[in-house]
Motif scaffolding. Structure first.
Motif, short mmCIF file in Angstrom:
data_model
loop_
_atom_site.label_atom_id
_atom_site.label_comp_id
_atom_site.label_asym_id
_atom_site.label_seq_id
_atom_site.Cartn_x
_atom_site.Cartn_y
_atom_site.Cartn_z
N THR A 32 3.08 3.41 -3.01
CA THR A 32 4.19 2.88 -3.81
C THR A 32 5.56 3.14 -3.18
OG1 THR A 32 4.46 4.89 -5.12
CG2 THR A 32 2.91 3.22 -5.94
N GLY A 33 5.71 4.29 -2.53
CA GLY A 33 7.01 4.65 -1.96
C GLY A 33 8.01 5.15 -2.98
N ASP A 34 7.60 5.31 -4.21
CA ASP A 34 8.50 5.72 -5.30
C ASP A 34 7.88 6.93 -6.00
OD1 ASP A 34 9.71 6.03 -7.84
OD2 ASP A 34 10.14 3.88 -7.99
N ASP A 91 13.42 -2.27 -4.86
CA ASP A 91 12.24 -1.86 -4.10
C ASP A 91 12.57 -1.07 -2.84
OD1 ASP A 91 10.50 -2.97 -5.90
OD2 ASP A 91 10.46 -4.92 -4.91
N VAL A 93 13.10 2.03 -0.62
CA VAL A 93 12.59 3.39 -0.69
C VAL A 93 13.73 4.36 -0.49
CG1 VAL A 93 11.07 5.06 0.40
CG2 VAL A 93 10.34 2.70 0.18
N GLN A 112 6.08 1.65 3.74
CA GLN A 112 6.49 0.53 2.89
C GLN A 112 6.62 -0.78 3.67
OE1 GLN A 112 6.65 0.48 -0.55
NE2 GLN A 112 5.52 2.31 -0.01
N ARG A 116 0.38 -4.38 1.69
CA ARG A 116 -0.21 -3.58 0.60
C ARG A 116 -1.59 -3.04 0.94
NH1 ARG A 116 -3.93 -4.75 -3.09
NH2 ARG A 116 -3.86 -6.94 -2.53
N ARG A 119 -1.51 -0.20 3.35
CA ARG A 119 -1.04 1.03 2.68
C ARG A 119 -2.16 1.67 1.87
NH1 ARG A 119 3.50 -2.13 1.16
NH2 ARG A 119 2.79 -2.09 -0.98
#
Length: 171
Positions: A32-34, A91, A93, A112, A116, A119
């Motif tokens: 997700t990077g979050d 979005d 990061v 990121q 997808r 990742r």
């Protein structure tokens, strides 16, 4: 002393949670990077795991189950919110968001940039250390596809991170 079945299940789940939470969080964060989103998704996944603990505890890869549920939950949340107005830069990061996650901020940024599926493969194969077969079953793809995605992801990350390192060396 009488031990009830529910108490044993509670202790098993608690042990599983303590042992696996950080690895699962890192895997979801890599995808997700979050950090905040990853924490929310992992919390939701563990809640669902507890509700279905008898099934999850017999799963061949319960860590992968947690990550898959977390990523599926992200898609569900996204579908619910996709009609909302997007804010610029949402979005992007924030490297500071990775604090305390034991993941290099430069790596998060590079992750990121990957597609997808790449990742997800990196999260399962690298952060959770799952074998190719288990990662393939978790993602619902062929083992060869997992290998191909991992190879492409590693090549892309190697290029991105080498560029970051050479830029830092020039300063």
């Amino acid at each position: 002393m009488l031990v009830r079945i529910g108490d044993v299940e509670h202790l098993e789940f608690e042990e599983f949670y303590q042992e696996s939470r950080d690895a699962c969080l890192r895997a979801v964060l890599a995808t997700t990077g979050d950090r905040q989103l990853a924490e929310d998704l992992v919390a939701e996944a563990y809640t669902r795991a507890w509700m279905s603990w008898r099934k999850v505890s017999r799963h061949p890869a319960p860590h992968a189950w947690i990550v898959r549920v977390a990523l599926n939950t992200r898609v569900t949340w996204w579908r619910r919110r996709r009609h909302e107005v997007a804010l610029g830069g949402h979005d992007v990061v924030d490297p500071a968001a990775a604090d305390g996650a034991d993941v290099d901020p430069a790596l998060l940024v590079a992750l990121q940039r990957l597609p997808r599926r790449q990742r997800e493969v990196v999260a399962l194969r690298v952060f959770l250390d799952l074998d190719t077969e288990t990662a393939a079953r978790t993602l619902g793809i062929a083992p060869g596809t997992v290998t191909a995605h991992l190879s492409r992801a590693v090549a892309a990350l190697r290029g991105d991170l080498a560029t970051v390192n050479s830029q830092e060396g020039e300063r």
